[in-house]
Write a protein that holds these residues in place. Structure first.
Motif, PDB file in Angstrom:
ATOM      1  N   GLY A   7      73.782  26.864  29.532  1.00  0.00           N
ATOM      2  CA  GLY A   7      75.390  26.686  29.848  1.00  0.00           C
ATOM      3  C   GLY A   7      75.882  26.161  28.882  1.00  0.00           C
ATOM      4  N   PHE A  11      78.944  28.783  27.213  1.00  0.00           N
ATOM      5  CA  PHE A  11      80.384  28.217  27.067  1.00  0.00           C
ATOM      6  C   PHE A  11      80.835  28.144  25.672  1.00  0.00           C
ATOM      7  N   PHE A  15      83.630  31.196  24.814  1.00  0.00           N
ATOM      8  CA  PHE A  15      85.113  30.462  24.409  1.00  0.00           C
ATOM      9  C   PHE A  15      85.461  31.089  22.861  1.00  0.00           C
TER      10      PHE A  15
END
Length: 438
Positions: A7, A11, A15
Motif C-alpha cells: 500500500g 501510494f 502520487f
C-alpha cells in the motif's frame, strides 16, 4: 505486513506519477516548484539519432532471427543430451524437436486452430475459452501453407519476434538513442524467460503487437495505433493496456490543461475527436473476445468461470497474490524445483520491476512508467500465479529503464548480461526437459 508495504509503495508511486502527469498535461503550471522537482531529472537525449532507417530495421530483424535459430539449436542440443534420461527412446528426431516445444498451453492453441472454440471440449465444457483467439486464427491461416500445425505456430512466433524486435528497437531509438535501443534489445533477448518468444504460445505475438503499438503511438499515428490495439486486445487480456499508453501520450502531447487556460479548448476538443478518438478502437478486440464467449457458451464472461474453477485463477489484491507467492516460496512442503522455477523468480522480478519504476518515475517518459506500473499490477493481482516469469518477458519498459540506468555503468551492464544469460540457459534447459516452467 505485506499489504501495508504494498500500500505504501503503491501510494508513493501513484502520487509521483500523477504529479508529473498533471504537470506534463498542462493541468498544473510547469513553473510550479513542485513540478520542477518532479521533472528536473527527466531524460534528455544526449544525441538526436533520428528515425529508424531501413538498414537498421533489416539489421535488427536479422539479429533477432539469428537469436531464435540459436535458441532452437540450443534446445535441440539440450534434448539430444538428455533424451536418454527423459525418454524411453534415446534417439532424437525432427518430430521430437517439434514435440519438445509443444508443452503446457501449447497443445490447446493447436487444438483451437484445428477445431475452433465450438469443437474444443474437455470434460463436457468449453474450457479453452480462456485462450484468446488471435494466435489460433493465425496458426490456422499459416497452416494453409505449412502442413504441420506445430511448425506453422513456431514460424508465426519466430516472425513475430523478429518484426516485434524491429518495432521495439525503433521505438527506443527514436525516444532515447541508438545505444539504449541496442542495450534494451539484448536485455530483452537474454531475459531468463525470453525463450518463450520461440514457443507455441502468445508471448512473441503479443510482444510484436505491443511494440508496434508503442512505435506508432510514439509517432502519433493514432489510427494505426488504434488498429494495432484491436489485435493486441485479441491476443492477450493485457493488450487493452495499450489504450492507456496512447491516452497518456496524447494528453502529454496536446496538454489540454494549458490549452484550456489559453482559451484553445476548442482546438484540443477538435484534436481529440479527429485524432485521439481512434485509440478507442482498441476495445473492439475485447468486444470480439466477449462475443466469442457468448456465441459458444451463452455467457460473455464464461472465461472467468473457467479460469476460477479449472485454472484456479481469480482476481485479487496484489498484496494477497504476493503473500501467496511468499507462502509457496517458504513452505517446506513445496518442492525445491517448483520454488526455483516459479516462486523465487516471481519474487525477484516483482522487486526488480518496483525498483525500476521508482527510479524511472521522475526520469522516463510517462507512458512507459504507466504501462509498467499497470502491467505489473495486473500480472500480480491473480491467485495461483504460475507464469509470472513468462508474463514479465513482455514488460517492455523494464528493459528500457534497465538499459538507460546501466548506460554509464558498463561493468554493471556486463554483469547483468552474464547473469541473465546463465539463468536463461538454466531455465531453458528445465523447460525443454519438462520441468514446471510455464
Amino acid at each position: 505486513m505485506c499489504a501495508i508495504i504494498v500500500g505504501i509503495v503503491a501510494f508513493v508511486t501513484l502520487f509521483l506519477w500523477f504529479s508529473r502527469f498533471l504537470g506534463e498535461s498542462g493541468v498544473v503550471s510547469s513553473a510550479h516548484p513542485y513540478m520542477k522537482w518532479c521533472c528536473e531529472k527527466r531524460w534528455q537525449p544526449e544525441t538526436d539519432d533520428g528515425k529508424l532507417t531501413r538498414q537498421e530495421a533489416g539489421s535488427v530483424f536479422c539479429q533477432a532471427l539469428i537469436i531464435r535459430v540459436v535458441v532452437y539449436l540450443l534446445g535441440t542440443v539440450i534434448c539430444m543430451l538428455l533424451s536418454g534420461y527423459y525418454s524411453a527412446q534415446p534417439r532424437f528426431s525432427v518430430s521430437d524437436f517439434i514435440s519438445s516445444w509443444n508443452l503446457w498451453d501449447s497443445p490447446h492453441y493447436i487444438d483451437l486452430a484445428k477445431s475452433g472454440y465450438q469443437n474444443c471440449i474437455e470434460n463436457g465444457e468449453h474450457l479453452f475459452l480462456v485462450f484468446f483467439p488471435l494466435y489460433p486464427w493465425l496458426i490456422r491461416a499459416f497452416h494453409l501453407f505449412i502442413s504441420n500445425w506445430e511448425v506453422a505456430a513456431m514460424v508465426i512466433s519466430t516472425l513475430a519476434f523478429c518484426i516485434g524486435s524491429v518495432f521495439f528497437y525503433g521505438t527506443i531509438k527514436e525516444e532515447y538513442n541508438t545505444d539504449i535501443a541496442k542495450r534494451s534489445f539484448w536485455l530483452l533477448s537474454i531475459f531468463p524467460f525470453s525463450f518463450f518468444f520461440g514457443g507455441i504460445m502468445t508471448e512473441s505475438l503479443f510482444f510484436c503487437l505491443l511494440s508496434a503499438g508503442f512505435f506508432y503511438i510514439r509517432r502519433h499515428k493514432w489510427l494505426t495505433a488504434g488498429i494495432i490495439g484491436i489485435f493486441c486486445a485479441l491476443c492477450r487480456v493485457q493488450g487493452i493496456l495499450l489504450l492507456g499508453v496512447g491516452l497518456v501520450e496524447f494528453f502529454v502531447a496536446y496538454q489540454p490543461g494549458k490549452m484550456f487556460r489559453e482559451k484553445k479548448g476548442k482546438e484540443f476538443i477538435k484534436a481529440f475527436f479527429t485524432k485521439g478518438i481512434w485509440l478507442f478502437l482498441m476495445p473492439v478486440g475485447n468486444a470480439i473476445y466477449l462475443w466469442i464467449n457468448y456465441k459458444v457458451s451463452g455467457n460473455c464472461f464464461q472465461f472467468q468461470i473457467y479460469q476460477k474453477e479449472h485454472w484456479y485463477h481469480t482476481t485479487t489484491w496484489m498484496s494477497n497474490s504476493l503473500a501467496e507467492i511468499l507462502t509457496h516460496a517458504t513452505d517446506n512442503a513445496v518442492e525445491n524445483s517448483l520454488k526455483i522455477s516459479t516462486w523465487y523468480p516471481e519474487i525477484v522480478l516483482f522487486v526488480l520491476a518496483i525498483v525500476l519504476i521508482l527510479y524511472a518515475l521522475r526520469r522516463h517518459p510517462l507512458k512507459y512508467t504507466a504501462f509498467l506500473i499497470v502491467y505489473t499490477a495486473v500480472n500480480y493481482s491473480v491467485t495461483f500465479l504460475i507464469s509470472g516469469g513468462r508474463y514479465m518477458a513482455c514488460a517492455l519498459p523494464m528493459f528500457v529503464i534497465l538499459a538507460e540506468w546501466t548506460q554509464k555503468k558498463p561493468k554493471v551492464y556486463q554483469a547483468i548480461v552474464w547473469i541473465s544469460a546463465m539463468l536463461f540457459t538454466v531455465y531453458f534447459a528445465g523447460y525443454m526437459t519438462g520441468q514446471q516452467i510455464m
